[in-house]
Write an enzyme that holds these catalytic residues in place. Structure first.
Site, mmCIF file in Angstrom:
data_model
loop_
_atom_site.group_PDB
_atom_site.id
_atom_site.type_symbol
_atom_site.label_atom_id
_atom_site.label_comp_id
_atom_site.label_asym_id
_atom_site.label_seq_id
_atom_site.Cartn_x
_atom_site.Cartn_y
_atom_site.Cartn_z
ATOM 1 N N GLY A 92 13.577 23.541 42.865
ATOM 2 C CA GLY A 92 12.803 22.720 43.805
ATOM 3 C C GLY A 92 11.323 22.742 43.510
ATOM 4 O O GLY A 92 10.843 23.465 42.636
ATOM 5 N N ARG A 95 5.496 24.060 43.787
ATOM 6 C CA ARG A 95 4.038 23.852 43.931
ATOM 7 C C ARG A 95 3.724 22.365 43.925
ATOM 8 O O ARG A 95 2.641 21.958 43.498
ATOM 9 C CB ARG A 95 3.309 24.523 42.775
ATOM 10 C CG ARG A 95 3.825 24.078 41.412
ATOM 11 C CD ARG A 95 2.876 24.451 40.331
ATOM 12 N NE ARG A 95 3.487 24.184 39.029
ATOM 13 C CZ ARG A 95 2.859 24.329 37.887
ATOM 14 N NH1 ARG A 95 1.611 24.741 37.870
ATOM 15 N NH2 ARG A 95 3.461 24.067 36.756
ATOM 16 N N LYS A 115 1.030 17.841 42.220
ATOM 17 C CA LYS A 115 1.444 19.085 41.553
ATOM 18 C C LYS A 115 0.271 20.054 41.588
ATOM 19 O O LYS A 115 -0.838 19.691 41.191
ATOM 20 C CB LYS A 115 1.814 18.744 40.107
ATOM 21 C CG LYS A 115 2.422 19.855 39.291
ATOM 22 C CD LYS A 115 3.108 19.212 38.090
ATOM 23 C CE LYS A 115 3.553 20.189 37.049
ATOM 24 N NZ LYS A 115 4.273 19.484 35.961
ATOM 25 N N ARG A 178 0.683 12.287 40.502
ATOM 26 C CA ARG A 178 1.552 11.725 39.468
ATOM 27 C C ARG A 178 2.380 10.587 40.052
ATOM 28 O O ARG A 178 2.842 10.659 41.191
ATOM 29 C CB ARG A 178 2.435 12.851 38.963
ATOM 30 C CG ARG A 178 3.528 12.456 38.034
ATOM 31 C CD ARG A 178 4.056 13.666 37.325
ATOM 32 N NE ARG A 178 5.158 14.274 38.045
ATOM 33 C CZ ARG A 178 5.778 15.387 37.631
ATOM 34 N NH1 ARG A 178 5.379 16.005 36.545
ATOM 35 N NH2 ARG A 178 6.782 15.873 38.304
ATOM 36 N N ASP A 254 16.291 20.408 35.082
ATOM 37 C CA ASP A 254 15.358 20.068 36.162
ATOM 38 C C ASP A 254 14.169 19.278 35.630
ATOM 39 O O ASP A 254 13.369 18.765 36.418
ATOM 40 C CB ASP A 254 14.872 21.327 36.896
ATOM 41 C CG ASP A 254 14.333 22.383 35.952
ATOM 42 O OD1 ASP A 254 15.105 22.837 35.085
ATOM 43 O OD2 ASP A 254 13.153 22.743 36.063
ATOM 44 N N ASP A 264 7.419 16.009 33.344
ATOM 45 C CA ASP A 264 7.044 17.421 33.294
ATOM 46 C C ASP A 264 6.572 17.857 31.914
ATOM 47 O O ASP A 264 7.258 18.549 31.167
ATOM 48 C CB ASP A 264 8.194 18.315 33.791
ATOM 49 C CG ASP A 264 8.173 18.445 35.306
ATOM 50 O OD1 ASP A 264 7.262 17.864 35.935
ATOM 51 O OD2 ASP A 264 9.052 19.111 35.864
#
Ligand code: AMP
Ligand code: MG
Length: 495
Positions: A92, A95, A115, A178, A254, A264
């Site tokens: 999950g 942050r 983020k 983002r 993830d 990411d």
């Protein structure tokens, strides 16, 4: 304490509304002294947001996570994930926060996400923070990918928080905002599949179909068609990475978005000298996520997605497995097709011919044997089509005769193309970038930015915005790192 301000974004919150069980409502931590470092004005315009308003103290407070914009429904998203092959049932957003979705000026639904905005119920041992360097890195790489034509999440802004972040040293803190087609990951499906509420998986799948693969809803088996859509998108995405020498670095489930966008950017990097085994990440000891492994890992991750979908595919488990397996097994062929078409384009070859496969393989073998810079080589080949092979040849210093022999075969093949040489060369220039985020340049820019000087970052960002257009004054951005740099270069995940 959150403050409502004038609407900066026209939010909708379908994820929070429809997917209860897949998030925790949460709010960002206030930043001590938020300061806008970089704002993506083009992207802000796409979102229909007022750049001036985003730059005001109220706007910056929102981008730093300390103030909740009107209309937002901030949530920390839940997901699971296989990290380096090991399953973690509860990861999950530790942050990060999804603020909501913005319908952009073209009518596309896009997530706005923060983020580094503080600890959430998913933070485990983490501090919830992010540092200036890694957040600017994500900004930079995302913009480079976008300009290269590769689907990607994009940064809207990076705001320095004025707080320190404790890593190996004290670093200045930052929050990245983002924008993504969505933040639904393979890991989101893994989380839903393991949930005690059996309706959750179906709700997620229906939501993902409506949002990302609406055509699948009309298929005979919508969930199988959805899976096929994700397989298709990933085959194309990973081929795109391979064709520019990009190494994601941490392809955990993830970190794989079902939208087909790259997501990411942690320890990612672009390869200079061509070597299939290239790994930059300091935590990737086994080379699981090495350059050449990326298509294999993508298929492995898709197998994990397929497993979660089985109960939706068919009541009979064997039938479900057979259907999912057939689609999964189409991945290598789909990937190869994208990759081969891309490689042909890089070599100026329009129509497929039987000999192309060996021509491509032989060039890559030469690049590897002579440690030739991947990006420079393909760009220089257009020069050879225009009549000057010397720059390309000079890259094969160890054994130029081997290049000559290959180039003779290649030139004969190019001359069988219908297009005139200048048109072939121009088409090559549209797919072979001059400027990629060279690792030494990225590091130089981020080091200076961490010390408060954003000049090098801005110049690099500017070069990367038009990667296919060679411009005077930017020569140094086109050259590989000094000898030895790549051998020592490590990227870090503890961002
Ligand atoms: P990443 O490596 O950034 O993809 O993150 C993997 C997982 O670790 C995700 O669940 C993140 O939310 C979590 N995470 C990473 N860094 C932090 C941090 N500093 N504080 C809290 N959670 C974190
Ligand atoms: Mg992640």
């Amino acid at each position: 304490m959150s403050i409502a301000v004038n609407p900066l974004f026209a939010f909708d919150n379908s994820y929070a509304r429809e997917l209860e069980g897949l998030y925790e409502p949460w709010e960002g931590a206030p930043a001590r002294e938020p300061r806008l470092l970089v704002l993506n004005e083009d992207l802000a315009a796409e979102l229909g947001a007022d750049v001036g308003a985003l730059s005001t103290p109220e706007g910056v407070a929102i981008l730093a996570g300390g103030a909740t914009p009107a209309g937002a429904w901030p949530v920390a998203q839940a997901y699971a994930g296989h990290q380096f092959g090991g399953f973690v049932p509860r990861l999950g957003d530790g942050r990060a926060l999804l603020l909501g979705e913005v319908i952009d000026v073209q009518g596309r639904r896009r997530d706005l996400h923060l983020k580094g905005s503080g600890r959430t119920p998913f933070a485990r041992g983490g501090d919830g923070k992010a540092a200036v360097g890694p957040m600017l890195r994500e900004y930079l790489i995302g913009e480079a990918m976008h300009a290269l034509g590769i689907p990607t999440t994009r940064a809207l802004a990076v705001v320095a928080t004025g707080d320190d972040v404790v890593r190996e040293t004290l670093l200045p803190g930052a929050v990245l905002s983002r924008v993504a087609a969505s933040h639904i990951r393979v890991g989101t499906f893994q989380y839903a599949a393991a949930h005690r509420d059996p309706t959750l998986l179906r709700r997620l799948a229906d939501y993902a179909i409506a949002r990302h693969h609406p055509d699948a809803a009309d298929a005979e088996n919508p969930y199988l068609a959805f899976f096929e859509g994700v397989v298709r998108a990933q085959a194309s995405l990973v081929a795109g990475w391979m064709l520019v020498g990009f190494i994601h670095g941490v392809m955990n489930t993830d970190n794989m978005a079902i939208s087909g966008e790259s997501i990411d950017y942690g320890p990612c990097a672009f390869m200079d000298a061509f070597d299939p085994g290239t790994v930059f990440s300091s935590i990737d000891h086994g080379g699981r996520y090495a350059y050449a492994n990326q298509p294999i890992v993508a298929q492995w991750n898709l197998a994990r997605l397929a497993e979660t979908l089985l109960p939706l595919l068919h009541a009979d488990a064997d039938t479900a497995i057979a259907a999912a397996t057939a689609v999964l097994q189409s991945f290598p062929e789909r990937y190869e097709e994208h990759w081969r078409r891309g490689m042909r384009a890089k070599l100026g070859l329009h129509d497929a011919q039987a000999q192309d496969v060996t021509l491509i393989d032989d060039l890559l073998a030469l690049l590897q044997a002579q440690r030739v810079d991947f990006t420079s080589c393909f760009r220089a080949l257009a020069g050879a089509v225009r009549g000057d092979a010397a720059p390309a040849r000079s890259l094969f210093a160890r054994d130029p005769a081997a290049f000559d022999a290959w180039a003779e075969r290649w030139r004969a093949r190019v001359s069988s193309e219908a297009a005139v040489p200048e048109a072939v060369a121009a088409a090559m220039d549209r797919v072979n970038p001059v400027y990629i985020p060279r690792n030494h340049r990225v590091e130089e820019a981020l080091t200076a930015a961490t010390d408060g000087d954003l000049e090098a970052f801005r110049r690099l960002l500017d070069a990367l915005a038009e990667p296919f257009d060679e411009r005077p004054g930017l020569e140094s951005y086109a050259t590989p790192a000094p000898p030895g740099f790549e051998d020592e270069y490590r990227t870090f995940c503890g961002t």
